[in-house]
Design an enzyme around this catalytic site. Structure first.
Site, PDB file in Angstrom:
ATOM      1  N   ASP A 272      42.690 -28.175   4.086  1.00 43.78           N
ATOM      2  CA  ASP A 272      43.702 -28.972   3.385  1.00 43.78           C
ATOM      3  C   ASP A 272      43.068 -30.186   2.730  1.00 43.78           C
ATOM      4  OD1 ASP A 272      45.903 -27.425   3.752  1.00 43.78           O
ATOM      5  OD2 ASP A 272      46.687 -28.529   5.477  1.00 43.78           O
TER       6      ASP A 272
ATOM      7  N   ASP B  98      50.152 -18.461   5.274  1.00 40.77           N
ATOM      8  CA  ASP B  98      49.842 -19.667   6.052  1.00 40.77           C
ATOM      9  C   ASP B  98      50.186 -19.476   7.527  1.00 40.77           C
ATOM     10  OD1 ASP B  98      49.051 -22.278   6.503  1.00 40.77           O
ATOM     11  OD2 ASP B  98      50.305 -23.127   4.921  1.00 40.77           O
TER      12      ASP B  98
END
Ligand code: GLA
Length: 749
Positions: A541, A471
């Site tokens: 997301d 990430d």
């Protein structure tokens, strides 16, 4: 041979059956651009297409000349491809042709990712050497043309052959001059949780551009654009594609001049960029990938999909079927212990899931996003037997184990920051802005990359980790590295990305069996540059099925389905609060690398059965979903956007799955049809509908249909039974599975 050179007119012709790219050395030695488009005869001569000598300003009275690598200070007032500040402060540059060579295959770019070949016959490369004598600068432009793809790649390498340093201020990977401006610019723009929406606008006089200045390619714009004619559709008409194999600050710009000619350029964003090129030093630009189609945008996408899936992605996971994961993030956030993880994994395993991914919160004192990034050792309160312990327990369940990390970041509340505060990016005399309570590590520094390689290889070496979700949750606000001298601070952003690629390179080499998935607050660094290391990325997301239609559609313009991780999550959706049917969530996620991001223990019996059915449906067609040819049928960006449809087709056209999605139900609809593409018109297909029921759509479409009928008439899609709550209402989806009948049984039609 795809590349030919005519010595008399000094014309280069890169060609295959699909495209031609033609350049000419003008009389004064400037490299002129003559043509890029559909394939031209190999025997043709095209030197007459340019005026011959580039005369600078005086020439502006006539036609503007198309240039291959335009520079300032030669009377071309359009945006340049290259700016180099010389020791006397001047920036005029007039590179002239010196020599060329042609070789089979394609060369790699030192320190940067690029597309590749598996055999010399797959592509041919033309290397052109230009020299600007007063600046003592050698410029090598590399053009590669693939034998069977409508693709030309372009990158540039600079070498200082003088005795003084020069400053590169702009070094585009590609520029392209086109003779008219009757184009629409299509680009992928958005924001966190709504990445890569399709935007289209007519070109206007002046400049129109997208780019990034945040240290990553970004959620806001993607390093990709298309020029298309107004009438170009998915299946017909002209279009050019430009894509940059790069993950940092980029610029993609289109300029229309007073003669209605168009110049495109794509490369590292020149804003804030400079690179000091010392004597004998070299600098390489990232690779640009140019495509052309005269049969619509679908053909451009096909070219990017197969190139990026098969000749940019690499390693064992390039071709391997991707596992179906369960990710605990939305099920637990930071609140879990090993017993809870094993419980989730067990329930998921029973439904057919293949890999458990432990997301954020497993390390340091990480109970919220305020702490511990950088301290990549297990939180013993949550995982008493460490990552190894929980990984082994999960493996004992028959699942593989994956883990989340965010290596490029550091929390101020962390041991790493206590030990190495100077490793955080920022200007020492100024406040350091936090984003998500974190700072960015200075990846331009060798010792930072070495440290991370040590820590991560230790982690991956000790525990049975099969997958890493890498990430990167914030952008860079105060770009500065104390390790660089003042004159080199303009190099920071590019050096950051080079450091990130280096870490990825070293880790993927050391752990070739690990599947890496890239992520940046969802899709904030979804670009070609990371695909060689991480063949898939967390697309967004936002897992809401309705939002995902637009996100996945837009992403698919450039990126293959095998690169898009797509998860089924709980409802109400955590990003939008919307409640969509479970089947719809799956039918959207199937057109990606399927995963689940929910607590399987919270499902009721009916839902558990539905999820198990989804997983077996996907497994039975995994190759088709992950590697089939994606055909976009109905765009969520057109009309009122209420319907979306796409399909995936096997290479031999014998199998296909069509997805049709409706956002809002509308009463009293008439009949409607959905024409398919990419099938074999002569074949007959057995069509089945999912979810199936006793409703009209199921009845109307189930059975044997000809490929000709499915493509010319279509599926019948508009008559769901309003009283069947499973099939009507809002946010509905249907899948149509097509399997070609064996020739012997065609008479049954
Ligand atoms: C980012 C990712 C999410 C999740 C969280 C964890 O937002 O995109 O999928 O991993 O970080 O903090």
């Amino acid at each position: 041979m795809p590349i030919s050179y005519d010595d008399t007119s000094r014309t280069f012709h890169l060609r295959n059956e699909k495209i031609s790219y033609v350049m000419r050395v003008l009389e004064n030695g400037t490299l002129g651009h003559l043509y890029f488009g559909g394939s031209l005869a190999e025997s043709g001569s095209y030197g007459h297409l340019s005026g011959g000598e580039y005369l600078g300003l005086s020439n502006r009275l006539g036609e503007p000349i198309a240039l291959e690598y335009p520079t300032p200070g030669i009377g071309d007032f359009r945006v340049p491809g290259l700016i180099v500040e010389q020791p006397d402060g001047s920036t005029a540059l007039d590179p002239r042709f010196v020599s060329h060579r042609v070789f089979g295959g394609k060369s790699a770019i030192p320190g940067l990712p690029s597309t590749y070949v598996q055999g010399y016959e797959e592509a041919e490369t033309l290397e052109i050497l230009l020299v600007d004598t007063p600046a003592n600068l050698e410029i090598r432009v590399f053009f590669a043309i693939y034998a069977d793809r409508p693709v030309v790649t372009r990158s540039v390498r600079f070498r200082n052959v003088g005795s003084d340093a020069v400053q590169i201020r702009c070094a585009m990977s590609a520029t392209l001059d086109l003779p008219d401006s009757d184009w629409e610019m299509l680009h992928l723009s958005g924001a966190w949780a709504r990445e890569r929406h399709v935007r289209t606008r007519r070109l206007e006089a002046g400049s129109q551009a997208i780019g990034s200045l945040r240290g990553a390619s970004g959620h806001q714009h993607n390093p990709f654009l298309i020029l298309k004619r107004a009438q170009t559709t998915e299946e017909s008409g002209e279009a050019y594609g430009l894509s940059l194999v790069y993950s940092g600050n980029f610029l993609a710009e289109v300029e229309v001049d007073e003669f209605e000619t168009t110049r495109l350029r794509i490369g590292i964003n020149p804003e804030g960029f400079s690179w000091q090129l010392d004597p004998s030093a070299e600098f390489c630009t990232p690779e640009a990938v140019l495509t052309y189609s005269e049969s619509g945008i679908g053909t451009l996408s096909d070219a990017y999909h197969s190139l990026y899936r098969d000749r940019l992605a690499r390693g064992v996971w390039r071709d391997a079927p991707r596992p179906i994961v369960i990710n605990n993030w939305e099920a637990t956030y930071f609140d879990f212990d090993d017993a809870r993880l094993v419980e989730i994994a067990t329930a998921a395993r029973d439904l057919g899931v293949e890999m458990f991914v432990l997301d954020d919160g497993w390390f340091g004192q990480r109970d919220s996003d305020a702490t511990s990034l950088g301290d990549w050792t297990a939180n013993k309160a949550k995982l008493p037997s460490g990552v190894e312990g929980v990984a082994r327990r999960i493996e004992a369940l028959g699942l593989r184990f994956g883990i989340w990390i965010e290596p490029e970041m550091v929390s101020q509340r962390s041991q790493l920051f206590a030990d190495h505060a100077d490793w955080a990016v920022g200007v020492p005399s100024r406040p350091h802005t936090e984003g998500r309570n974190q700072l960015v590590l200075d990846m331009s520094r060798r010792e930072v990359v070495d440290h991370l390689f040590g820590v991560l290889s230790d982690l991956l070496g000790r525990a049975p980790i099969s997958y890493v979700k890498w990430d990167m949750n914030r952008n860079i606000t105060e770009p500065f590295s104390p390790s660089l001298p003042a004159r080199r601070q303009g190099e920071f952003f590019h050096r950051y990305i080079l450091g990130t690629y280096d870490l990825y390179e070293r880790l993927t080499r050391a752990f070739p069996q690990v599947l890496f998935e890239s992520c940046a607050g969802g899709g904030g660094r979804f670009d070609p540059g990371l695909l060689p290391f991480a063949p898939q990325a967390w697309t967004s997301d936002d897992t809401d099925a309705v939002e995902r239609l637009k996100i996945q559609w837009g992403t698919s313009l450039c990126y293959p389905v095998s690169s898009m991780a797509a998860h089924v999550s709980a409802v109400p959706n955590h990003q939008t609060g919307r409640t969509t049917p479970l089947a719809t969530r799956a039918a959207v996620a199937f057109f990606g690398v399927l995963g689940y991001e929910l607590d399987p223990g919270a499902l009721n019996d009916e839902e558990r059965k539905a999820v198990a059915d989804q997983i077996s449906y996907y497994k039975a067609r995994r190759e088709l979903f992950q590697r089939g040819r994606l055909v976009r049928l109905r765009s969520p960006f057109e009309g009122d956007g209420n319907e979306t449809a796409w399909m995936t087709v096997s290479d031999d056209s014998r199998r296909a799955v069509v997805g049709h999605y409706r956002v809002l139900n509308r009463p009293h609809r008439g009949p409607a049809r959905l024409r398919l593409r990419g099938l074999d018109a002569k074949a007959t297909y057995r069509v089945s509908v999912w979810p199936t029921g006793d409703d009209r759509v199921s009845k109307a479409n189930t059975g044997i249909r000809g490929g000709d009928e499915l493509m010319r008439i279509g599926l019948l899609i508009a008559s769901d039974d309003p009283l069947d709550s499973r099939l009507a209402g809002d946010f509905t989806a249907r899948l149509f599975d097509l399997v070609a009948e064996e020739p012997a049984s065609q008479s049954s039609r």
